[in-house]
Every structure is written in C-alpha cells, then in structure tokens.
Design an enzyme around this catalytic site. Structure first.
Site, PDB file in Angstrom:
ATOM      1  N   GLN A 167     -23.946   7.289  36.502  1.00 26.02           N
ATOM      2  CA  GLN A 167     -22.769   6.426  36.654  1.00 26.02           C
ATOM      3  C   GLN A 167     -22.846   5.282  35.637  1.00 26.02           C
ATOM      4  OE1 GLN A 167     -22.377   4.362  40.426  1.00 26.02           O
ATOM      5  NE2 GLN A 167     -20.168   4.201  40.260  1.00 26.02           N
ATOM      6  N   GLY A 295     -29.827   0.259  43.837  1.00 25.30           N
ATOM      7  CA  GLY A 295     -29.768   1.613  44.363  1.00 25.30           C
ATOM      8  C   GLY A 295     -28.639   2.386  43.719  1.00 25.30           C
ATOM      9  N   ASN A 298     -26.896   8.778  44.722  1.00 28.29           N
ATOM     10  CA  ASN A 298     -26.861  10.194  44.394  1.00 28.29           C
ATOM     11  C   ASN A 298     -26.861  11.014  45.697  1.00 28.29           C
ATOM     12  OD1 ASN A 298     -26.883   9.734  41.561  1.00 28.29           O
ATOM     13  ND2 ASN A 298     -29.040   9.140  41.765  1.00 28.29           N
ATOM     14  N   GLU A 322     -26.119   2.137  50.102  1.00 26.49           N
ATOM     15  CA  GLU A 322     -26.121   3.450  49.437  1.00 26.49           C
ATOM     16  C   GLU A 322     -25.747   4.557  50.415  1.00 26.49           C
ATOM     17  OE1 GLU A 322     -25.978   3.061  46.429  1.00 26.49           O
ATOM     18  OE2 GLU A 322     -26.930   1.104  46.264  1.00 26.49           O
ATOM     19  N   GLU A 344     -16.692   0.639  45.666  1.00 31.39           N
ATOM     20  CA  GLU A 344     -17.650  -0.411  46.011  1.00 31.39           C
ATOM     21  C   GLU A 344     -17.162  -1.370  47.095  1.00 31.39           C
ATOM     22  OE1 GLU A 344     -20.668  -0.162  45.241  1.00 31.39           O
ATOM     23  OE2 GLU A 344     -20.567   1.279  43.590  1.00 31.39           O
ATOM     24  N   TYR A 407     -16.852  -5.340  44.293  1.00 20.77           N
ATOM     25  CA  TYR A 407     -17.728  -5.379  45.464  1.00 20.77           C
ATOM     26  C   TYR A 407     -17.212  -6.364  46.522  1.00 20.77           C
ATOM     27  CZ  TYR A 407     -21.340  -2.753  42.980  1.00 20.77           C
ATOM     28  OH  TYR A 407     -22.035  -1.766  42.320  1.00 20.77           O
ATOM     29  N   ARG A 580     -34.488  -4.430  36.872  1.00 17.27           N
ATOM     30  CA  ARG A 580     -33.244  -4.482  37.641  1.00 17.27           C
ATOM     31  C   ARG A 580     -32.325  -5.538  37.038  1.00 17.27           C
ATOM     32  NH1 ARG A 580     -33.351  -5.429  44.155  1.00 17.27           N
ATOM     33  NH2 ARG A 580     -31.098  -5.394  44.491  1.00 17.27           N
ATOM     34  N   LYS A 582     -29.622  -6.993  37.829  1.00 18.93           N
ATOM     35  CA  LYS A 582     -29.152  -8.105  38.655  1.00 18.93           C
ATOM     36  C   LYS A 582     -30.144  -9.280  38.638  1.00 18.93           C
ATOM     37  CE  LYS A 582     -29.471  -8.657  43.241  1.00 18.93           C
ATOM     38  NZ  LYS A 582     -29.397  -8.417  44.688  1.00 18.93           N
TER      39      LYS A 582
HETATM   40  N1  BES Z   1     -23.061   2.797  42.559  1.00 20.81           N
HETATM   41  C1  BES Z   1     -23.679   1.525  42.455  1.00 20.81           C
HETATM   42  C2  BES Z   1     -24.454   1.335  41.190  1.00 20.81           C
HETATM   43  C3  BES Z   1     -23.631   1.490  39.918  1.00 20.81           C
HETATM   44  C4  BES Z   1     -22.338   1.037  39.827  1.00 20.81           C
HETATM   45  C5  BES Z   1     -24.210   2.066  38.816  1.00 20.81           C
HETATM   46  C6  BES Z   1     -21.619   1.192  38.633  1.00 20.81           C
HETATM   47  C7  BES Z   1     -23.493   2.225  37.634  1.00 20.81           C
HETATM   48  C8  BES Z   1     -22.186   1.785  37.546  1.00 20.81           C
HETATM   49  C9  BES Z   1     -24.601   1.256  43.651  1.00 20.81           C
HETATM   50  O1  BES Z   1     -24.117   1.756  44.845  1.00 20.81           O
HETATM   51  C10 BES Z   1     -24.681  -0.235  43.845  1.00 20.81           C
HETATM   52  O2  BES Z   1     -23.667  -0.819  44.112  1.00 20.81           O
HETATM   53  N2  BES Z   1     -25.862  -0.799  43.740  1.00 20.81           N
HETATM   54  C11 BES Z   1     -26.084  -2.200  43.978  1.00 20.81           C
HETATM   55  C12 BES Z   1     -26.594  -2.366  45.386  1.00 20.81           C
HETATM   56  C13 BES Z   1     -25.975  -3.315  46.226  1.00 20.81           C
HETATM   57  C14 BES Z   1     -24.677  -3.914  46.027  1.00 20.81           C
HETATM   58  C15 BES Z   1     -26.529  -3.405  47.613  1.00 20.81           C
HETATM   59  C16 BES Z   1     -27.144  -2.685  43.020  1.00 20.81           C
HETATM   60  O3  BES Z   1     -27.779  -1.856  42.383  1.00 20.81           O
HETATM   61  O4  BES Z   1     -27.338  -3.873  42.900  1.00 20.81           O
HETATM   62 ZN    ZN Z   2     -22.458   0.599  45.536  1.00 21.11          ZN
END
Ligand code: BES
Ligand code: ZN
Length: 629
Positions: A167, A295, A298, A322, A344, A407, A580, A582
C-alpha cells in the site's frame, strides 16, 4: 436477491452501482453475465494506475517466485486469468522497477510494450490480446532497490529478513499487476526461500518451516493488489486463540505471545459489532523494527512493528485498528486513493468501538481525545485543500493523503453521525453497509448516495449532519463532536500546574497513569519548561528507560526540543533501530527546528540504510537530501 447475484458478490465482482444494474440481467448464460458484471462495473477513475479494466481485467493470479537474499532480488512468473471485453486489444499492467524478461499470451510468446515512466506511477506494460484471450503470463526479475521491499541484513545473532509493503502503489514494484484498489483478484503462489527461513503471505499460511524452503499459498477471496504481501524470515508461530496467532523471530516470540494474548477477544468484540469475520484466521506477524508503519492490514496476516511490544499489552489498540480493517478496507475497499478516508476513518471509528467493548469507555475516550488533539495539531500544517475528506491526489503521491484527515477527521465524521442518529441506528447501518458491500469497492459519491438513501432519509437529519462541510469542506465543521475524557482533562490540568511551578514533580501521578495519560503529558509540555525541570521529571520517573515506545518517542521529542543532551545517545539508538515513520518525522523535525541540523544529518547517515523506502522518501525530503540511488 437471486443466486447469481450472491455468487457475484462473494466473488467480489460487483460494486454498489452494479449491484443495482448488472445483476438484474435475464441472460441465461451466467458466464457472459459474470463477464459483463466485471467489465462494466462502475469504477471511479484511478489516476494512479494505467490499467483499463473496462477493456480487460484480471480475476486471478498465479505467482511463482524464487527469493534470493544474496542478490536481493526475486525471480518470478506472474500468470493472470483475464476477463476481456468484446473489443479487447490489450491488457495494461502497472510496473515500476521491474525487469520484464518475457510475456506469454495463452502459452505463446508474445510481444509487449513498456511505456514511458512517470514519477511514483511507473510505466504501463501493454500486452496485446484478443477478446478470446484467457491468460497472460509475465516472467520477470525484481530489482534490489525495489520500493516495496526491505531486505534486512542478517548478523551473528539474527537471520536475514525480507518484507514487502504494497500500500498504496508499491505492489507494482514486485508484481506486475493492475495496481488499483478497485480491481480484486484471488491468488495462488509458490515461493522458494533459503532453507532456514519461512515464507508468509496475505493468504493461508504455514505454521512451520519445511526442509525444502518451498511454500505454497492460496488466497481464494478476491483482494485488491495493495493487500498483496510477502515476508520471509526465521519466524515461529504461536497460537493465542481459536482463530488467532502470532509469528515472530525467536528472540521476540515469547514477548509477542504475551503481548497479543487478547487478540481473540478483540476479534469476538469486532464480530459482535459488525458481523462475522470473513477471513477465517487472524494472525499477526511481528516484523523487524525497520517496518515503516505501526501496522498493515494484510488479509489473514497483519504486519506489525515490534515497537508495540511494550510488555504490558498497553498498545493493543493498534491490533484493534488492523483487525478492524478486515471489514473497513479489506471487505469494503476504497475505490481510489482519493477515497482513502473510507478505509481509515471507518477503521479508526471501528477500532475505538472494539477498544470500548473490550476495555471500557474510559480507555476508548482517551484514545478519541488523543485522536482529536492529533488532528487539531496537524490541521495547521496542512494546506486547506488537503483537509477535505475527499482528496484530490491526481498527479501526486498517494502517500500525501496519509494524514490525520483520513484517519481522525474521518473518525470524527462517523462519530458525529453516530451522535446525531443514535448508536443503535448507526450500528445497524454499519453492519448492513459491510454485509451489503462485502468484497466490493466504495467511492465517496456512492457512499454519500448510500448514506442518504438509508440512514439520512429525513431532511432535518441531513441538515444536522451537513455532509458537504465534512466531505468537501476544509478543517473541522461546526458540528464536530466534543470528545469528553476526564482522565485526559486531568492530565491537561496537571501539566499546566506543573509547568507553572504550582505542582511539584514528585506530586505528579505519573506512576498511576496509563500510557495514554503519560503520552498526553509529554506531548503537552509547554516551551516555557526548561531543561532542568525536564531532567527532574526524567530522574523522578525514569522515563527514558520506559519499555513503551510511544512514551519513549514523546520523551525523546521533548528531550530534543529542550536540549536534554543526556538523552541523545538513546535518541541516536532509537533513530538507527526504529524505522517507523510516525516516530522519525517528528524527531528529525524537532532536530531541525532547534538548529541541530548537523546532528540530524549525522544520525540519518547511519540510520538511512536501515530504513524502508517509505521512510527514506519522507526523510530525504525533510532533510533535503538527494536520495539518488
Ligand atoms: N493501512 C494503514 C497503513 C498505510 C496507509 C500504509 C497508507 C500505506 C499507505 C494501516 O492500517 C495504518 O493505518 N497504520 C497506522 C496504525 C494506526 C493508525 C493505529 C500506522 O502504521 O501508524
Ligand atoms: Zn489503518
């Protein structure tokens, strides 16, 4: 509903729009009706894919691959089953960073054409076909630097590891495909890997290694390409419930088994909310710390960062998130990346409902409150046009849409509807939404139509909700719900009196606080607090040695902002080991904002080889570095 319609829906061939149209056909020839349904499915235009599904669309993939760690490449053949229109002349697949060796059409070598490459998007791979073509087969090699992959080098104590992140539009860097979320296909795969490693995919997975390093996979539910996933590593499996389990490397497997022991409870809570889990098993794979996300949903196998292993199960909301995607996203999929909030926003809402069901409203309201604060903070950094729920990502990297808007504004929008119509009605609506649209796609316009036709039938409710302001308007509309968390409010009061000197450090209730309260405290420390006071906080509560990476991250950010040099070694190790995004973005940003650019660059130089392309893409831009590989 007739039988044909049901079977089309379970095969993932029908969208909202085509539910109404294509399946009312009286044709007795079910295969031609099925073909019509696939080809004429009303798909929103996807500006991030070259595929032309109305001409020819893939329905199944057979993938045979050999993974070579030495050259960091995969040699593979991808064979697709096609549905073709009566005028089909070519099928177009998306590719990027792939070496195409040969193409076969129904078993015969066939010419192909690779068009001009565009940034992010890659190139169209056009293959000549006829309306009678059944299969196309592409033999190819991936490139060592392919963006979906991270090849983690082995060391004396650890075996090498490979994982993919598809993704949003990176599947095309490891499998030529119609790389658009509106196109679903089933897949089978065989994967050969070094003998001491296990291969796992977003499919039915092994639980043990085999002596030959040869693995076979079946995913017989149609999924979009961004959910294609592969991981290869020295992992073990532990069951934690009837339908749930964890995979991790030997050093982490015990900790993972403990941390995620409540996964089955989350699954049951989710099913009680919005209907049966569709994917049989829900397992979680703990990836190396270089994984760029928290996360990734998948199907059947969530990929997760090891940074959520805190030792006390305090970060399981990420698993709830997830898991929630197993409905919002994996069952009902955003049609294009402009509709990302449908994946999201729904998932954050659903995540919090799961958390509320399992751990109580106190906890879920803290999460909601943090989500609200995160959004408010991010709003000021975003251009107003990027703050609409419906995005406009044409010509841009879909990654740009991964902001708090999809989100958290998405979540608040759904929460506002819940509060307007009442929880019982909203839950009934969501259950039906997931059931009715399972294995299909949804775009923003179709969602509005569905919402107005079901839940918002009366004008007063429609006015109260004000869809336009949320979907195509900037910022947070007036009817944004107020999140009320007493625990978070108490932290806000504590941080203010501590900062002003009214409350002594030793009188803070730090040791009674949950991670969400500690995180909020650290995130809220005002600039007036000096480094001596910050140091006192750390020596009183030993924050820098916490096992909770969210808290550690918030601490390190403060340490950088206030120049707490005693924490800089910890900062450097963190930035080198954890990939990560974030965490990385705010930490490097804090270094830049405090004129510590040289330190940022020197750490980045050491850390960059460990990061995934998703992270280096963002960090190169932030640090103004020419990635130029
Ligand atoms: N699907 C996303 C990760 C993603 C989004 C990857 C867009 C590539 C492009 C995943 O479900 C996600 O939102 N992960 C968050 C977790 C969270 C909000 C709890 C993350 O990785 O921070
Ligand atoms: Zn997500």
């Amino acid at each position: 509903m007739n039988l044909l319609k049901i079977s089309l829906i379970t095969m993932g061939l029908v969208t909202v729009a085509s539910c109404e149209n294509a399946t009312t056909s009286t044709s007795s020839d079910s295969s031609s009706t099925k073909k019509e349904a696939i080809l004429k499915m009303k798909r929103a235009t996807d500006h991030h894919s070259y595929s032309k599904p109305a001409e020819a669309v893939v329905t199944h993939l057979d993938w045979n691959a050999v993974v070579d760690f030495e050259s960091r490449t995969i040699a593979a053949t991808a064979t697709f089953d096609l549905e073709t229109s009566d005028h089909a002349e070519k099928v177009i697949l998306d590719i990027r960073e792939l070496d195409i060796l040969s193409v076969q059409v129904d078993g015969k070598d066939s010419p192909f054409n690779i068009g001009e490459e565009q940034e992010f998007i890659g190139s169209p791979l056009s293959i000549e076909i006829t309306p009678l073509t059944k299969k196309v087969s592409i033999t190819y090699n991936t490139q060592p630097g392919a963006d979906a992959f991270l090849w983690v080098e082995g060391s004396e104590d650890a075996n090498p590891f490979l994982f993919t992140q598809s993704q949003a539009i990176l599947a095309r860097t490891w499998i030529p495909c119609q790389d658009s979320p509106g196109i679903r296909f089933t897949y089978n795969a065989t994967v050969d890997v070094p003998k001491d490693l296990m291969a796992l995919m977003s499919a039915v997975n092994p639980t043990e290694k085999n002596a030959e390093g040869h693995y076979t996979f079946v995913m017989d539910q149609p999924i979009p390409s961004y959910l294609l996933a592969l991981a290869v590593g020295d992992v073990e499996f532990r069951s934690v419930g009837a339908h749930t389990g964890v995979y991790a490397t030997p050093d982490l497997i015990d900790a993972a088994e403990y941390e995620f022991a409540e996964m089955e409870d989350l699954l049951i809570a989710a099913e009680n909310l919005y209907g049966k889990y569709a994917w049989e098993r829900y397992d979680l794979l703990v990836l190396p710390a270089a994984f760029p996300f928290g996360g990734m949903e998948n199907p059947r196998l969530t990929f997760a960062t090891p940074t959520i292993i805190a030792g006390d199960r305090s970060l399981v909301s990420l698993v709830a998130h997830e898991l929630a995607h197993s409905w919002s996203g994996n069952l009902v999929t955003n049609s294009t990346w402009d509709d990302f909030w449908l994946n999201e926003g729904f998932t954050v809402y659903f995540e919090q409902r799961i958390m509320e069901a399992v751990y109580g409203r106190d906890i879920s309201e803290m999460l909601a409150s943090l989500s609200y604060r995160g959004l408010v903070n991010e709003l000021s950094d975003l251009s107003p046009n990027d703050t609409h729920l419906r995005l406009h990502l044409k010509g841009r990297n879909p990654d740009d849409g991964m902001t708090a808007i999809a989100y958290d504004k998405g979540f608040l929008f759904l929460r506002m509807i819940e509060e307007t119509v009442g929880r019982a009605q909203f839950d009934a609506f969501l259950s039906e939404y997931f059931t009715k649209h399972a294995f299909t796609v949804m775009d923003t316009d179709n969602f509005i139509e569905y919402l107005e036709g079901t839940l918002l039938t009366d004008e007063t409710t429609r006015d109260a909700v004000n869809l336009t302001a949320w979907i195509d308007g900037a910022g947070l509309p007036e009817n944004c719900p107020k999140i009320q968390s007493d625990r978070i409010e108490n932290v806000d009061i504590a941080v203010a009196s501590w900062a002003s000197g009214e409350l002594a450090t030793s009188d803070l209730l730090w040791n009674d606080w949950l991670y969400q309260e500690r995180y909020r405290f650290l995130k809220s420390i005002p600039s007036s607090v000096n480094v001596t006071k910050l140091d006192e906080l750390n020596s009183t509560f030993k924050i820098s040695s916490t096992g909770n990476n969210e808290v550690l991250f918030a601490w390190l950010e403060q340490a950088v902002l206030k120049g707490h040099e005693a924490s800089y070694d910890r900062l450097e190790t963190f930035l080198i080991n954890v990939g990560r995004r974030k965490f990385l973005t705010p930490l490097y940003k804090a270094l830049l904002d405090t004129d510590q650019t040289n330190m940022a660059l020197s750490i980045y130089k050491k850390a960059r080889p460990n990061y995934h392309s998703v992270a280096t893409g963002t960090m190169d831009e932030l640090l103004n570095i020419d990635g130029g590989e």
